[in-house]
Design a protein around this motif. Structure first.
Motif, PDB file in Angstrom:
ATOM      1  N   MET A 129       0.844  -1.151  -0.093  1.00 18.06           N
ATOM      2  CA  MET A 129       0.127  -0.005  -0.054  1.00 18.06           C
ATOM      3  C   MET A 129       0.758   1.150   0.062  1.00 18.06           C
ATOM      4  N   VAL A 130       0.464   2.379  -0.846  1.00 13.00           N
ATOM      5  CA  VAL A 130       1.344   3.401  -0.979  1.00 13.00           C
ATOM      6  C   VAL A 130       0.196   4.526  -0.400  1.00 13.00           C
ATOM      7  N   GLU A 131       0.328   5.594   0.185  1.00 11.82           N
ATOM      8  CA  GLU A 131      -0.389   6.744   0.529  1.00 11.82           C
ATOM      9  C   GLU A 131      -0.073   7.819   0.238  1.00 11.82           C
ATOM     10  N   ARG A 132      -0.951   8.840  -0.599  1.00 14.29           N
ATOM     11  CA  ARG A 132      -0.250   9.984  -0.991  1.00 14.29           C
ATOM     12  C   ARG A 132      -1.493  10.969  -0.931  1.00 14.29           C
ATOM     13  N   SER A 133      -1.120  12.231  -1.016  1.00 13.32           N
ATOM     14  CA  SER A 133      -2.315  13.247  -1.352  1.00 13.32           C
ATOM     15  C   SER A 133      -2.379  13.388  -2.911  1.00 13.32           C
ATOM     16  N   LEU A 134      -3.616  12.792  -3.250  1.00 10.82           N
ATOM     17  CA  LEU A 134      -4.054  12.997  -4.616  1.00 10.82           C
ATOM     18  C   LEU A 134      -4.438  14.072  -5.402  1.00 10.82           C
ATOM     19  N   ARG A 135      -4.672  14.940  -4.898  1.00 15.86           N
ATOM     20  CA  ARG A 135      -5.187  16.367  -5.545  1.00 15.86           C
ATOM     21  C   ARG A 135      -3.822  17.160  -5.638  1.00 15.86           C
ATOM     22  N   LEU A 186       4.523  -5.036 -10.231  1.00 18.94           N
ATOM     23  CA  LEU A 186       5.640  -5.366  -9.344  1.00 18.94           C
ATOM     24  C   LEU A 186       5.212  -6.297  -8.223  1.00 18.94           C
ATOM     25  N   THR A 187       4.317  -5.936  -7.729  1.00 18.51           N
ATOM     26  CA  THR A 187       3.644  -6.639  -6.458  1.00 18.51           C
ATOM     27  C   THR A 187       2.789  -7.908  -6.808  1.00 18.51           C
ATOM     28  N   GLY A 188       2.512  -8.180  -8.138  1.00 25.70           N
ATOM     29  CA  GLY A 188       1.915  -9.284  -8.502  1.00 25.70           C
ATOM     30  C   GLY A 188       0.371  -9.312  -8.086  1.00 25.70           C
ATOM     31  N   GLY A 189      -0.175  -8.010  -8.171  1.00 25.04           N
ATOM     32  CA  GLY A 189      -1.553  -7.789  -7.772  1.00 25.04           C
ATOM     33  C   GLY A 189      -1.832  -7.635  -6.369  1.00 25.04           C
ATOM     34  N   ARG A 190      -0.956  -7.241  -5.510  1.00 24.71           N
ATOM     35  CA  ARG A 190      -1.209  -7.181  -3.910  1.00 24.71           C
ATOM     36  C   ARG A 190      -1.301  -5.541  -3.643  1.00 24.71           C
ATOM     37  N   PHE A 191      -1.261  -4.641  -4.428  1.00 22.63           N
ATOM     38  CA  PHE A 191      -1.140  -3.239  -4.177  1.00 22.63           C
ATOM     39  C   PHE A 191      -2.712  -2.659  -3.985  1.00 22.63           C
ATOM     40  N   ARG A 192      -2.447  -1.746  -2.870  1.00 19.15           N
ATOM     41  CA  ARG A 192      -3.505  -0.965  -2.590  1.00 19.15           C
ATOM     42  C   ARG A 192      -3.038   0.491  -2.849  1.00 19.15           C
ATOM     43  N   LEU A 193      -3.976   1.452  -3.180  1.00 15.14           N
ATOM     44  CA  LEU A 193      -3.592   2.908  -3.357  1.00 15.14           C
ATOM     45  C   LEU A 193      -4.252   3.552  -2.293  1.00 15.14           C
ATOM     46  N   GLY A 194      -3.623   4.140  -1.379  1.00 16.14           N
ATOM     47  CA  GLY A 194      -4.135   4.899  -0.318  1.00 16.14           C
ATOM     48  C   GLY A 194      -3.953   6.544  -0.833  1.00 16.14           C
ATOM     49  N   VAL A 195      -5.305   7.126  -0.455  1.00 18.22           N
ATOM     50  CA  VAL A 195      -5.026   8.488  -1.023  1.00 18.22           C
ATOM     51  C   VAL A 195      -5.653   9.421   0.326  1.00 18.22           C
ATOM     52  N   GLY A 196      -5.230  10.520   0.632  1.00 25.04           N
ATOM     53  CA  GLY A 196      -5.656  11.662   1.530  1.00 25.04           C
ATOM     54  C   GLY A 196      -5.800  12.931   0.842  1.00 25.04           C
ATOM     55  N   LEU A 197      -6.883  13.495   1.422  1.00 20.70           N
ATOM     56  CA  LEU A 197      -7.455  14.814   0.874  1.00 20.70           C
ATOM     57  C   LEU A 197      -6.479  16.071   0.912  1.00 20.70           C
ATOM     58  N   GLY A 198      -5.501  16.160   2.051  1.00 25.96           N
ATOM     59  CA  GLY A 198      -4.639  17.211   1.897  1.00 25.96           C
ATOM     60  C   GLY A 198      -4.956  18.230   2.908  1.00 25.96           C
TER      61      GLY A 198
END
Length: 208
Positions: A1-7, A24-36
């Motif tokens: 999982m990677v977390e970032r401010s998407l905006r 790269l992770t073979g389909g084990r990825f989650r994208l975490g997004v924050g509002l900022g």
């Protein structure tokens, strides 16, 4: 999982980077997004702080199309794509998007749009209230609240039994995932952090 401010980032670029990590992770990825929250950062990056919530919803919709369609044409309020797509495509189509939430508008956004969410408090009445808002928004959007993930967070303080106890509290509150923060535990090397996480996994019964 990677977390970032998407905006604060270009939508198509985030979608491409996420697709590469998913491969790269073979389909084990989650994208975490924050509002900022920092107006100064938005100003420095040429972004409008006041529209960040509305823009994030459009970005999530566009990324999901880019992850699932070979060719996308999209004309939104903030982004425009004309007959373009990602290559290669991710393993997961779409990649799960998790939202960080700490206010009622964010709770409702998570319920309407997200695959999971990150509460910014510990188990207790405040979490119960936030979770109820997320689930109500999901129901109103025609979604199954029980299908949404929730990731709890706890800090490592050197006591594996404490980790197990806190994780149990999160599990009782409905958490599907748990994150263990080792960054302020006085550990000196990467191997030290990995050893602590391995011990926490043992305490939680996650390793055979």
């Amino acid at each position: 999982m990677v977390e970032r401010s998407l905006r604060q980032r270009q939508t198509a670029l985030v979608a491409k980077q996420a697709a590469e990590v998913d491969l790269l992770t073979g389909g084990r990825f989650r994208l975490g997004v924050g509002l900022g929250w920092n107006r100064v950062e938005f100003e420095a990056l040429g972004q409008d702080f006041s529209t960040r919530g509305r823009r994030s919803e459009e970005q999530i919709a566009l990324m999901r199309r880019l992850w699932t369609e070979q060719t996308v044409t999209f004309d939104g309020e903030f982004d425009r794509v004309t007959g373009a797509g990602l290559a290669p495509m991710p393993v997961q189509r779409p990649i799960p998007v998790w939202i960080g939430a700490q206010a009622p508008p964010s709770y409702r956004r998570a319920g309407r749009l997200a695959d999971g969410w990150f509460p910014q408090m510990s188990p207790g009445p405040e979490l119960d209230e936030a979770k109820a808002m997320v689930e109500e928004a999901a129901t109103q959007a025609g979604r199954d609240p029980s299908a949404l993930g929730m990731e709890g967070r706890l800090a490592w303080r050197g006591d594996a039994d404490e980790v197990a106890e806190l994780a149990a509290r999160w599990r009782e509150s409905g958490a599907t995932h748990i994150a263990i923060d080792t960054m302020r535990a006085g550990l000196a090397t990467v191997d030290d952090h990995l050893a602590v996480l391995a011990g926490a996994a043992d305490a939680l019964g996650l390793r055979g």
